[in-house]
Motif scaffolding. Structure first.
Motif, short mmCIF file in Angstrom:
data_model
loop_
_atom_site.label_atom_id
_atom_site.label_comp_id
_atom_site.label_asym_id
_atom_site.label_seq_id
_atom_site.Cartn_x
_atom_site.Cartn_y
_atom_site.Cartn_z
N VAL A 1 5.66 -5.30 4.97
CA VAL A 1 4.48 -6.01 5.49
C VAL A 1 4.11 -5.43 6.85
CG1 VAL A 1 3.61 -8.22 6.32
CG2 VAL A 1 4.98 -8.13 4.23
N MET A 2 5.10 -5.23 7.72
CA MET A 2 4.81 -4.67 9.05
C MET A 2 4.24 -3.25 8.95
SD MET A 2 7.90 -6.00 11.44
CE MET A 2 9.21 -6.41 10.33
N LEU B 1 2.50 -1.98 6.41
CA LEU B 1 1.14 -2.06 5.89
C LEU B 1 0.17 -2.53 6.97
CD1 LEU B 1 -0.53 -1.62 3.35
CD2 LEU B 1 -0.14 -4.01 2.78
N VAL B 2 0.57 -3.51 7.76
CA VAL B 2 -0.28 -3.99 8.85
C VAL B 2 -0.48 -2.90 9.89
CG1 VAL B 2 -0.36 -5.62 10.78
CG2 VAL B 2 0.25 -6.42 8.49
N ALA B 3 0.57 -2.17 10.22
CA ALA B 3 0.45 -1.10 11.21
C ALA B 3 -0.48 0.01 10.73
CB ALA B 3 1.83 -0.52 11.52
N THR C 1 -2.91 -0.20 8.39
CA THR C 1 -4.30 -0.63 8.24
C THR C 1 -4.92 -1.05 9.57
OG1 THR C 1 -3.57 -2.87 7.69
CG2 THR C 1 -4.01 -1.38 5.86
N GLY C 2 -4.11 -1.43 10.54
CA GLY C 2 -4.66 -1.93 11.80
C GLY C 2 -4.70 -0.94 12.93
N SER C 3 -4.11 0.23 12.77
CA SER C 3 -4.03 1.18 13.88
C SER C 3 -4.72 2.50 13.53
CB SER C 3 -2.56 1.44 14.22
OG SER C 3 -2.47 2.47 15.17
N ALA D 1 4.88 -5.60 -0.04
CA ALA D 1 4.31 -6.41 1.04
C ALA D 1 3.50 -7.57 0.49
CB ALA D 1 3.44 -5.54 1.95
N VAL E 1 4.27 -11.60 0.78
CA VAL E 1 3.26 -12.53 1.32
C VAL E 1 2.95 -13.63 0.30
CG1 VAL E 1 0.84 -12.71 2.02
CG2 VAL E 1 2.27 -10.87 2.93
#
Length: 69
Positions: A24-25, A27-29, A31-33, A56, A60
């Motif tokens: 999850v971390m 995927l967030v990194a 898509t968000g960076s 991920a 969730v």
């Protein structure tokens, strides 16, 4: 009639439970960076997102529905 006891958790079980929140971390990194995506390159960022998305999103969904482990 009772059910047989569950087997004791193993090292593999613990590793899998650790991989899920880490995916999850990741995927967030990704898509968000924009800086991380640029550093990795478009092909590698896409490959990592495809690799991290199934575990991920499963994690969730498990947490969101309250089914826990």
């Amino acid at each position: 009639m009772s059910l047989p006891p569950l087997p004791a958790p193993t090292v593999v079980d613990d590793a899998v439970l650790l991989v899920l929140p880490l995916s999850v971390m990741l995927l967030v990194a990704i898509t968000g960076s924009p800086a991380l995506r640029a550093r990795l390159g478009p092909g590698m960022a896409f490959a990592l997102a495809c690799l991290a998305a199934p575990p991920a999103l499963t994690y969730v969904a498990v947490i969101a529905t309250g089914h826990g482990f």
